[in-house]
Design a protein around this motif. Sequence first.
Motif, short mmCIF file in Angstrom:
data_model
loop_
_atom_site.label_atom_id
_atom_site.label_comp_id
_atom_site.label_asym_id
_atom_site.label_seq_id
_atom_site.Cartn_x
_atom_site.Cartn_y
_atom_site.Cartn_z
N PRO A 220 0.86 -1.20 0.00
CA PRO A 220 0.00 0.00 0.00
C PRO A 220 0.89 1.24 0.00
CG PRO A 220 -0.50 -1.47 1.86
CD PRO A 220 0.72 -2.00 1.22
N SER A 221 0.69 2.13 -0.93
CA SER A 221 1.69 3.19 -1.10
C SER A 221 1.67 4.22 0.04
CB SER A 221 1.58 3.87 -2.46
OG SER A 221 0.49 4.74 -2.50
N SER A 222 0.50 4.51 0.63
CA SER A 222 0.48 5.48 1.75
C SER A 222 1.40 5.01 2.86
CB SER A 222 -0.92 5.62 2.34
OG SER A 222 -1.81 6.10 1.40
N GLN A 223 1.11 3.81 3.34
CA GLN A 223 1.89 3.28 4.46
C GLN A 223 3.29 2.89 4.00
OE1 GLN A 223 -1.14 2.28 3.40
NE2 GLN A 223 -2.52 1.85 5.10
N GLY A 224 3.41 2.46 2.76
CA GLY A 224 4.72 2.04 2.25
C GLY A 224 5.68 3.19 2.13
N ALA A 225 5.21 4.32 1.62
CA ALA A 225 6.09 5.47 1.45
C ALA A 225 6.49 6.07 2.79
CB ALA A 225 5.41 6.53 0.59
N VAL A 226 5.55 6.09 3.72
CA VAL A 226 5.84 6.63 5.06
C VAL A 226 6.90 5.78 5.76
CG1 VAL A 226 4.81 6.96 7.35
CG2 VAL A 226 3.69 7.89 5.33
N LEU B 279 12.05 1.40 4.92
CA LEU B 279 12.30 2.83 4.73
C LEU B 279 12.18 3.50 6.11
CD1 LEU B 279 10.16 3.66 1.54
CD2 LEU B 279 12.65 3.48 1.68
N SER B 280 12.94 4.57 6.30
CA SER B 280 12.84 5.28 7.58
C SER B 280 11.44 5.86 7.74
CB SER B 280 13.84 6.45 7.61
OG SER B 280 15.13 5.95 7.76
N PRO B 281 10.76 5.55 8.85
CA PRO B 281 9.43 6.14 9.06
C PRO B 281 9.54 7.66 9.08
CG PRO B 281 9.89 4.42 10.68
CD PRO B 281 11.17 4.69 9.96
N SER B 282 8.72 8.32 8.29
CA SER B 282 8.84 9.77 8.17
C SER B 282 7.54 10.39 7.71
CB SER B 282 9.95 10.10 7.16
OG SER B 282 10.03 11.48 6.95
N PHE B 283 7.31 11.61 8.18
CA PHE B 283 6.17 12.39 7.70
C PHE B 283 6.65 13.56 6.84
CE2 PHE B 283 4.30 9.78 10.83
CZ PHE B 283 2.98 9.62 10.45
N GLY C 92 13.31 15.03 -4.06
CA GLY C 92 14.44 15.29 -4.95
C GLY C 92 14.29 16.60 -5.70
N THR C 93 15.20 16.81 -6.62
CA THR C 93 15.20 18.10 -7.32
C THR C 93 13.97 18.26 -8.20
OG1 THR C 93 16.56 17.10 -9.04
CG2 THR C 93 17.71 18.32 -7.31
N GLY C 94 13.40 17.13 -8.66
CA GLY C 94 12.18 17.22 -9.47
C GLY C 94 11.05 17.87 -8.69
N GLY C 95 11.01 17.60 -7.40
CA GLY C 95 9.99 18.22 -6.54
C GLY C 95 10.53 19.45 -5.84
N LYS C 96 11.66 19.97 -6.35
CA LYS C 96 12.33 21.16 -5.80
C LYS C 96 12.84 20.91 -4.38
CE LYS C 96 11.56 23.69 -9.44
NZ LYS C 96 12.65 23.72 -10.41
N ASN C 97 13.19 19.67 -4.10
CA ASN C 97 13.74 19.34 -2.78
C ASN C 97 15.21 18.96 -2.92
OD1 ASN C 97 10.77 17.40 -1.95
ND2 ASN C 97 11.05 19.60 -2.00
N ILE C 98 15.92 18.99 -1.81
CA ILE C 98 17.35 18.69 -1.85
C ILE C 98 17.61 17.19 -1.70
CG2 ILE C 98 17.81 19.00 0.63
CD1 ILE C 98 20.01 20.21 -2.30
N THR C 99 16.60 16.44 -1.28
CA THR C 99 16.80 15.00 -1.08
C THR C 99 15.58 14.21 -1.52
OG1 THR C 99 17.31 13.29 0.57
CG2 THR C 99 15.98 15.14 1.33
N THR C 100 15.82 12.95 -1.88
CA THR C 100 14.70 12.03 -2.13
C THR C 100 14.45 11.15 -0.91
OG1 THR C 100 16.27 10.49 -3.11
CG2 THR C 100 15.00 11.84 -4.64
N ASP C 101 15.21 11.37 0.14
CA ASP C 101 15.10 10.53 1.34
C ASP C 101 13.80 10.76 2.09
OD1 ASP C 101 17.65 9.69 0.83
OD2 ASP C 101 18.57 10.77 2.50
N ASN C 102 13.45 9.77 2.91
CA ASN C 102 12.47 10.00 3.97
C ASN C 102 13.24 10.76 5.04
OD1 ASN C 102 10.75 8.45 2.46
ND2 ASN C 102 10.19 7.08 4.14
N VAL C 103 12.88 12.01 5.24
CA VAL C 103 13.66 12.87 6.14
C VAL C 103 13.55 12.36 7.58
CG1 VAL C 103 13.81 15.21 7.09
CG2 VAL C 103 13.50 14.87 4.63
N THR C 104 14.68 12.35 8.26
CA THR C 104 14.68 11.88 9.65
C THR C 104 15.80 12.59 10.41
OG1 THR C 104 14.67 9.91 11.04
CG2 THR C 104 16.07 9.83 9.09
#
Lengths: 499, 95
Positions: free
Chosen positions: A420-426, A433-437, A442-454
Amino acid sequence: MAPLPMATRLWDTENQVRKRYTMENQILQFADEIVGRAAQAGAVYAQLGQAETDRIVDAIHKAAFNNRVRLARMANEETGMGRWEDKVIKNVVASQLVYEDIKDLKTAGIVSEDFGSGILEIAQPVGPILAIIPVTNPTSTVIFKILIALKARNPIIVCPSGKAKRCCAETARICYEAALAAGAPEECIQWLNETSREQTQALMSHKGLALILATGGTGLVKSAYSSGTPTLGVGAGNVPVFIDSSADIPFAVSQILLSKLFDNGTICASEQAVVVETAIADATRAEFERQGAYFLSREETHKLEAVAFDRAKGAMKPDIVGQSAALIAQKAGIAAPAGVRLLVAPLAGVGEKYPLSAEILAPILGFYVEPSFTGAVNRCLDLNFYGGIGHTVSLYANNEVRIREFALLMNAGRIVVNTPSSQGAVGGIFNRLSPSFTLGCGTGGKNITTDNVTARHLVNIQRVARRRDNQRLARFNTALYLDESLDVDAIEAQYNRNY
Amino acid sequence: MNIKECDGRLVCTLEGHFDTVQSQKLETELKGRLTPQQPVAFEMQAVTYVCSAFLRVCFAAAKSAGAGRFKLLGLTPPIKRVFMMAGISDWFADE
């Protein structure tokens, strides 16, 4: 033309100008005070070691976990979005799973030493963090951001959505009291009971602020990026889910429903459109219907577009976010069967002409049928690039070659498989994957990282570099670099020459 | 802690770990000793930790002494760093 200076705007009387300047001063003074307090708390906090820090984080996670149900109910009542039962799960992820993920992370002082390379790493706090909190996941995001900020010894200022300020304030208060009791410095957690755009902007651009953790609408995230303060933001999502012909269809459908119905679709990583090949289209549709989905006619799709999407703003309408399928159908005048769980709109294209091909945080899915695997992947690319670059894509398949081919083509920080992508991505529930909200895009979304921020993103790493001579250069006559007749291969030969 | 007057300046020689309890003791000790506009100095050489409450005591002492008349002496680097991170450098003595 440059805008006129404030004092010379023709439509302002002198009193209005004076009053506005007074208000601006008050806002600036307010920002000075809040950030100043945070800086002092951060300075005191930076003296604590790993064990003391871990004790504080442990206390916060326990307090948040123990209040998970009450806070979920508060969030649901105040925002009118989602389901409180699912918000409890979000609070569990934000407290327990995030804690388990970060508890052993070294974030204070010397965190690694490699004698071979001679590199010693020291973690330092980044400084005061401003946490922008969205209305869709308010209490869970507050818990999450407080935990990761304090794990990295940073003070945090919680700035909630105006529609979720009470539940956010209560969450922050609970965490703060637990932190204080465990030895955290005063004012290490602050929260705003009232927010205004001007106030938020003054805080975001304050010179004493170190970082913004921006989770929220596109406008707010953009504003954070424009503030001049380093920002870890998130991009918007528009998640396609591809069901490959090799997939277990009943399983795939059940998992998509599990994800899309979770908190009535408020997670930005929830599926937005299903893409299938013609060969399995009928079977997939029948399975969706068997599990409580209602497929809309063309006329019903137009009715739904009118209530779900604001064409002028080019975005979903806020009042359907996190509402149930039955309620949305009722609003749209669609006679969906009793017990309907999900509204599915068969669509022929992606883009402005098809409003439901955009991100809608509610139990609504687009449905695309494509003649081949290639066509299906192309359709997923269309969706991925229509407002969801860098975020998340999902696929159900049991064909490893196809999984890899699909993954290599998508632009997404998270490609979740048979999940399930909601719970899977989180993260943390169905994968490692690191649990993250805060899901970096990444740069495509104008972000500096594609990581789950933690927490590991909230430290400055200082590197002590001991001398370790590069052995390749040690025996090399560097004067040879000056000889233009020697190309890269000739120099390489010299490096490798056996003396 | 030791508080005495020296050339018209109130000098507090401090030692150890200034958590909330210790900071409150200092605050109490200072309460009757601070005179408006009188210069104040904290001798900090033997201080190993300061908490938020200690910063508040500093602010109160600085307010009482008036602009430029409150100084921190003998700061060790770890404690100096705390004040620098907090954005406070006005109180450092020219040493």
